[in-house]
Design a protein around this motif. Structure first.
Motif, PDB file in Angstrom:
ATOM      1  N   THR A  75       7.540   9.328  -1.085  1.00  0.00           N
ATOM      2  CA  THR A  75       6.431   8.383  -0.978  1.00  0.00           C
ATOM      3  C   THR A  75       6.717   7.404   0.155  1.00  0.00           C
ATOM      4  O   THR A  75       7.864   7.186   0.542  1.00  0.00           O
ATOM      5  CB  THR A  75       6.228   7.610  -2.298  1.00  0.00           C
ATOM      6  N   HIS A  76       5.657   6.838   0.679  1.00  0.00           N
ATOM      7  CA  HIS A  76       5.760   5.853   1.758  1.00  0.00           C
ATOM      8  C   HIS A  76       4.981   4.617   1.310  1.00  0.00           C
ATOM      9  O   HIS A  76       3.857   4.739   0.811  1.00  0.00           O
ATOM     10  CB  HIS A  76       5.178   6.416   3.055  1.00  0.00           C
ATOM     11  N   HIS A  77       5.604   3.466   1.481  1.00  0.00           N
ATOM     12  CA  HIS A  77       5.005   2.203   1.042  1.00  0.00           C
ATOM     13  C   HIS A  77       5.089   1.208   2.195  1.00  0.00           C
ATOM     14  O   HIS A  77       6.130   1.103   2.852  1.00  0.00           O
ATOM     15  CB  HIS A  77       5.756   1.648  -0.171  1.00  0.00           C
ATOM     16  N   GLN A  78       3.999   0.483   2.420  1.00  0.00           N
ATOM     17  CA  GLN A  78       3.966  -0.540   3.458  1.00  0.00           C
ATOM     18  C   GLN A  78       3.626  -1.878   2.823  1.00  0.00           C
ATOM     19  O   GLN A  78       2.694  -1.976   2.020  1.00  0.00           O
ATOM     20  CB  GLN A  78       2.922  -0.202   4.519  1.00  0.00           C
ATOM     21  N   MET A  79       4.395  -2.906   3.196  1.00  0.00           N
ATOM     22  CA  MET A  79       4.175  -4.260   2.692  1.00  0.00           C
ATOM     23  C   MET A  79       3.496  -5.078   3.788  1.00  0.00           C
ATOM     24  O   MET A  79       3.974  -5.111   4.927  1.00  0.00           O
ATOM     25  CB  MET A  79       5.512  -4.901   2.321  1.00  0.00           C
ATOM     26  N   PHE A  80       2.393  -5.717   3.419  1.00  0.00           N
ATOM     27  CA  PHE A  80       1.611  -6.507   4.354  1.00  0.00           C
ATOM     28  C   PHE A  80       1.511  -7.949   3.875  1.00  0.00           C
ATOM     29  O   PHE A  80       1.402  -8.205   2.673  1.00  0.00           O
ATOM     30  CB  PHE A  80       0.180  -5.958   4.469  1.00  0.00           C
ATOM     31  N   SER A  81       1.488  -8.869   4.826  1.00  0.00           N
ATOM     32  CA  SER A  81       1.221 -10.269   4.500  1.00  0.00           C
ATOM     33  C   SER A  81      -0.256 -10.416   4.152  1.00  0.00           C
ATOM     34  O   SER A  81      -1.049  -9.485   4.322  1.00  0.00           O
ATOM     35  CB  SER A  81       1.546 -11.162   5.702  1.00  0.00           C
ATOM     36  N   ALA A  82      -0.638 -11.614   3.694  1.00  0.00           N
ATOM     37  CA  ALA A  82      -2.045 -11.882   3.378  1.00  0.00           C
ATOM     38  C   ALA A  82      -2.918 -11.749   4.627  1.00  0.00           C
ATOM     39  O   ALA A  82      -4.130 -11.533   4.520  1.00  0.00           O
ATOM     40  CB  ALA A  82      -2.187 -13.267   2.768  1.00  0.00           C
ATOM     41  N   ASN A  83      -2.305 -11.854   5.811  1.00  0.00           N
ATOM     42  CA  ASN A  83      -3.031 -11.702   7.081  1.00  0.00           C
ATOM     43  C   ASN A  83      -2.986 -10.270   7.609  1.00  0.00           C
ATOM     44  O   ASN A  83      -3.293 -10.036   8.769  1.00  0.00           O
ATOM     45  CB  ASN A  83      -2.456 -12.653   8.135  1.00  0.00           C
ATOM     46  N   ASP A  84      -2.565  -9.343   6.743  1.00  0.00           N
ATOM     47  CA  ASP A  84      -2.482  -7.919   7.086  1.00  0.00           C
ATOM     48  C   ASP A  84      -1.456  -7.598   8.173  1.00  0.00           C
ATOM     49  O   ASP A  84      -1.555  -6.572   8.835  1.00  0.00           O
ATOM     50  CB  ASP A  84      -3.850  -7.340   7.455  1.00  0.00           C
ATOM     51  N   GLU A  85      -0.445  -8.443   8.315  1.00  0.00           N
ATOM     52  CA  GLU A  85       0.659  -8.134   9.221  1.00  0.00           C
ATOM     53  C   GLU A  85       1.652  -7.243   8.474  1.00  0.00           C
ATOM     54  O   GLU A  85       2.027  -7.541   7.339  1.00  0.00           O
ATOM     55  CB  GLU A  85       1.365  -9.421   9.666  1.00  0.00           C
ATOM     56  N   LEU A  86       2.073  -6.155   9.093  1.00  0.00           N
ATOM     57  CA  LEU A  86       3.058  -5.274   8.489  1.00  0.00           C
ATOM     58  C   LEU A  86       4.405  -5.987   8.464  1.00  0.00           C
ATOM     59  O   LEU A  86       4.937  -6.357   9.504  1.00  0.00           O
ATOM     60  CB  LEU A  86       3.161  -3.959   9.277  1.00  0.00           C
ATOM     61  N   CYS A  87       4.942  -6.182   7.255  1.00  0.00           N
ATOM     62  CA  CYS A  87       6.203  -6.910   7.094  1.00  0.00           C
ATOM     63  C   CYS A  87       7.386  -5.988   6.855  1.00  0.00           C
ATOM     64  O   CYS A  87       8.504  -6.291   7.280  1.00  0.00           O
ATOM     65  CB  CYS A  87       6.088  -7.903   5.931  1.00  0.00           C
ATOM     66  N   ALA A  88       7.159  -4.891   6.153  1.00  0.00           N
ATOM     67  CA  ALA A  88       8.231  -3.945   5.870  1.00  0.00           C
ATOM     68  C   ALA A  88       7.605  -2.638   5.405  1.00  0.00           C
ATOM     69  O   ALA A  88       6.465  -2.616   4.933  1.00  0.00           O
ATOM     70  CB  ALA A  88       9.158  -4.489   4.787  1.00  0.00           C
TER      71      ALA A  88
ATOM     72  N   ALA B 162       0.868  -1.180   0.000  1.00  0.00           N
ATOM     73  CA  ALA B 162       0.000   0.000   0.000  1.00  0.00           C
ATOM     74  C   ALA B 162       0.905   1.229   0.000  1.00  0.00           C
ATOM     75  O   ALA B 162       1.938   1.241   0.677  1.00  0.00           O
ATOM     76  CB  ALA B 162      -0.913   0.002   1.218  1.00  0.00           C
ATOM     77  N   SER B 163       0.518   2.246  -0.769  1.00  0.00           N
ATOM     78  CA  SER B 163       1.390   3.398  -0.980  1.00  0.00           C
ATOM     79  C   SER B 163       0.655   4.712  -0.759  1.00  0.00           C
ATOM     80  O   SER B 163      -0.561   4.792  -0.919  1.00  0.00           O
ATOM     81  CB  SER B 163       1.925   3.375  -2.409  1.00  0.00           C
ATOM     82  N   MET B 164       1.449   5.737  -0.440  1.00  0.00           N
ATOM     83  CA  MET B 164       0.902   7.072  -0.286  1.00  0.00           C
ATOM     84  C   MET B 164       1.977   8.101  -0.588  1.00  0.00           C
ATOM     85  O   MET B 164       3.162   7.813  -0.571  1.00  0.00           O
ATOM     86  CB  MET B 164       0.366   7.287   1.121  1.00  0.00           C
ATOM     87  N   VAL B 165       1.540   9.307  -0.858  1.00  0.00           N
ATOM     88  CA  VAL B 165       2.426  10.447  -1.070  1.00  0.00           C
ATOM     89  C   VAL B 165       2.576  11.169   0.262  1.00  0.00           C
ATOM     90  O   VAL B 165       1.587  11.433   0.948  1.00  0.00           O
ATOM     91  CB  VAL B 165       1.839  11.421  -2.121  1.00  0.00           C
ATOM     92  N   LYS B 166       3.829  11.479   0.632  1.00  0.00           N
ATOM     93  CA  LYS B 166       4.075  12.215   1.877  1.00  0.00           C
ATOM     94  C   LYS B 166       4.454  13.668   1.635  1.00  0.00           C
ATOM     95  O   LYS B 166       4.117  14.539   2.426  1.00  0.00           O
ATOM     96  CB  LYS B 166       5.179  11.535   2.688  1.00  0.00           C
ATOM     97  N   LYS B 167       5.176  13.926   0.550  1.00  0.00           N
ATOM     98  CA  LYS B 167       5.676  15.279   0.318  1.00  0.00           C
ATOM     99  C   LYS B 167       5.950  15.446  -1.168  1.00  0.00           C
ATOM    100  O   LYS B 167       6.393  14.516  -1.833  1.00  0.00           O
ATOM    101  CB  LYS B 167       6.960  15.488   1.122  1.00  0.00           C
ATOM    102  N   VAL B 168       5.699  16.654  -1.678  1.00  0.00           N
ATOM    103  CA  VAL B 168       5.960  16.955  -3.080  1.00  0.00           C
ATOM    104  C   VAL B 168       6.764  18.239  -3.154  1.00  0.00           C
ATOM    105  O   VAL B 168       6.374  19.259  -2.580  1.00  0.00           O
ATOM    106  CB  VAL B 168       4.649  17.118  -3.879  1.00  0.00           C
ATOM    107  N   GLY B 169       7.880  18.180  -3.854  1.00  0.00           N
ATOM    108  CA  GLY B 169       8.702  19.362  -4.074  1.00  0.00           C
ATOM    109  C   GLY B 169       8.612  19.774  -5.536  1.00  0.00           C
ATOM    110  O   GLY B 169       7.780  19.268  -6.289  1.00  0.00           O
ATOM    111  N   ASN B 170       9.479  20.674  -5.960  1.00  0.00           N
ATOM    112  CA  ASN B 170       9.497  21.109  -7.353  1.00  0.00           C
ATOM    113  C   ASN B 170       9.899  19.965  -8.292  1.00  0.00           C
ATOM    114  O   ASN B 170       9.288  19.770  -9.331  1.00  0.00           O
ATOM    115  CB  ASN B 170      10.445  22.296  -7.524  1.00  0.00           C
ATOM    116  N   ALA B 171      10.929  19.214  -7.912  1.00  0.00           N
ATOM    117  CA  ALA B 171      11.442  18.144  -8.769  1.00  0.00           C
ATOM    118  C   ALA B 171      11.457  16.793  -8.074  1.00  0.00           C
ATOM    119  O   ALA B 171      11.886  15.806  -8.662  1.00  0.00           O
ATOM    120  CB  ALA B 171      12.860  18.492  -9.234  1.00  0.00           C
ATOM    121  N   SER B 172      10.990  16.730  -6.836  1.00  0.00           N
ATOM    122  CA  SER B 172      11.056  15.456  -6.106  1.00  0.00           C
ATOM    123  C   SER B 172       9.736  15.142  -5.421  1.00  0.00           C
ATOM    124  O   SER B 172       8.900  16.009  -5.199  1.00  0.00           O
ATOM    125  CB  SER B 172      12.178  15.505  -5.066  1.00  0.00           C
ATOM    126  N   ILE B 173       9.611  13.860  -5.098  1.00  0.00           N
ATOM    127  CA  ILE B 173       8.433  13.376  -4.394  1.00  0.00           C
ATOM    128  C   ILE B 173       8.901  12.381  -3.335  1.00  0.00           C
ATOM    129  O   ILE B 173       9.816  11.594  -3.579  1.00  0.00           O
ATOM    130  CB  ILE B 173       7.409  12.742  -5.366  1.00  0.00           C
TER     131      ILE B 173
END
Length: 139
Positions: free
Chosen positions: A89-102, A76-87
């Motif tokens: 982003t934050h991404h979370q990896m979950f198992s099929a049981n919705d456990e946060l893995c990374a 699952a992904s989201m935008v955290k900050k946007v600059g003029n030339a950069s962005i």
């Protein structure tokens, strides 16, 4: 956050410890990033048509739980900050049981592929990204 990638851990993606190796976590996060920026209006054909793309310049990864052979996962992904030339982003990896893995925070720069320099993010993408900024309290 929106689901931007789904995968399964294959035997060739594991290391001697029996869990998914770092390079495949990064690969999954990278693919999630491409799906996220596509949803913001970036067209992958611009790599060829406009000679414009993205360069990742910073990764900060936290590993929370192991994924093993056969495990299904999603990012699952989201935008955290946007600059003029950069962005950022934050991404979370979950198992099929919705456990946060990374999870990873990525800083990516919009890039002129011929000049090998940063350039301003196109306005439509920048506006779309800014409209979807989420703060840590939103998680």
């Amino acid at each position: 956050m929106e689901i931007t990638y789904r995968g399964v851990v294959y035997p060739a993606q594991t290391d001697a410890m029996g869990h998914m190796t770092v390079q495949y976590y990064v690969a999954a996060f990278d693919q999630a990033f491409w799906h996220l920026i596509h949803s913001l209006g970036y067209n992958a054909d611009w790599r060829f048509e406009r000679k414009e793309g993205w360069a990742d310049v910073r990764y900060e990864i936290d590993y929370r739980a192991e994924l093993k052979v056969g495990d299904l996962f999603k990012v699952a992904s989201m935008v955290k900050k946007v600059g003029n030339a950069s962005i950022v982003t934050h991404h979370q990896m979950f198992s099929a049981n919705d456990e946060l893995c990374a999870e990873i925070q990525m800083t990516s720069v919009y890039f002129d592929l011929e000049q090998r320099t940063s350039k301003a993010i196109p306005n439509a993408i920048k506006e779309a990204a800014m409209s979807r900024i989420q703060l840590p309290s939103d998680l």
